[in-house]
Motif scaffolding. Sequence first.
Motif, PDB file in Angstrom:
ATOM      1  N   LYS A  42       0.852  -1.177   0.000  1.00 30.06           N
ATOM      2  CA  LYS A  42       0.000   0.000   0.000  1.00 30.06           C
ATOM      3  C   LYS A  42       0.897   1.239   0.000  1.00 30.06           C
ATOM      4  N   GLY A  46      -1.818   6.388   0.594  1.00 29.02           N
ATOM      5  CA  GLY A  46      -2.691   6.083  -0.535  1.00 29.02           C
ATOM      6  C   GLY A  46      -3.389   4.752  -0.352  1.00 29.02           C
ATOM      7  N   GLU A  47      -4.030   4.304  -1.407  1.00 30.09           N
ATOM      8  CA  GLU A  47      -4.756   3.040  -1.401  1.00 30.09           C
ATOM      9  C   GLU A  47      -4.323   2.208  -2.602  1.00 30.09           C
ATOM     10  N   THR A  49      -5.153  -0.121  -5.879  1.00 32.11           N
ATOM     11  CA  THR A  49      -6.232  -0.179  -6.859  1.00 32.11           C
ATOM     12  C   THR A  49      -6.975  -1.499  -6.682  1.00 32.11           C
TER      13      THR A  49
END
Length: 109
Positions: A42, A46-47, A49
């Motif tokens: 990760k 952020g994340e 997709t």
Amino acid sequence: MRSRTHGLLDALDEAAAEGGPLTITDTGYEGAPEGFRMPHKKPQGGELTLDQTQFNKVIGAIRALAEKANADLKTRFKALRRVNLDPGRIGAVVAAALALFHFEKGRTA
């Protein structure tokens, strides 16, 4: 990060380059050659997709099978709990243990 110097990474990458199977790893092999597949980390702040999340699930499911097999062998065969042999020699010991394990489970051919 400490690099691994036992030559296993090079051997596995060479096998993959020759059309052999890909090697699935955990995130500890960051920076490994192209023939390796590992989960996506990760990003900081952020994340992942959706594709990366699904990929991680597949990698995890495959690794879980291998981890279970490893745990079964180590639980059943005390000699495999603390192995100090070089990787080239332990293969024969594991193969013998696996053959005995299958024999005990009635999975002989």
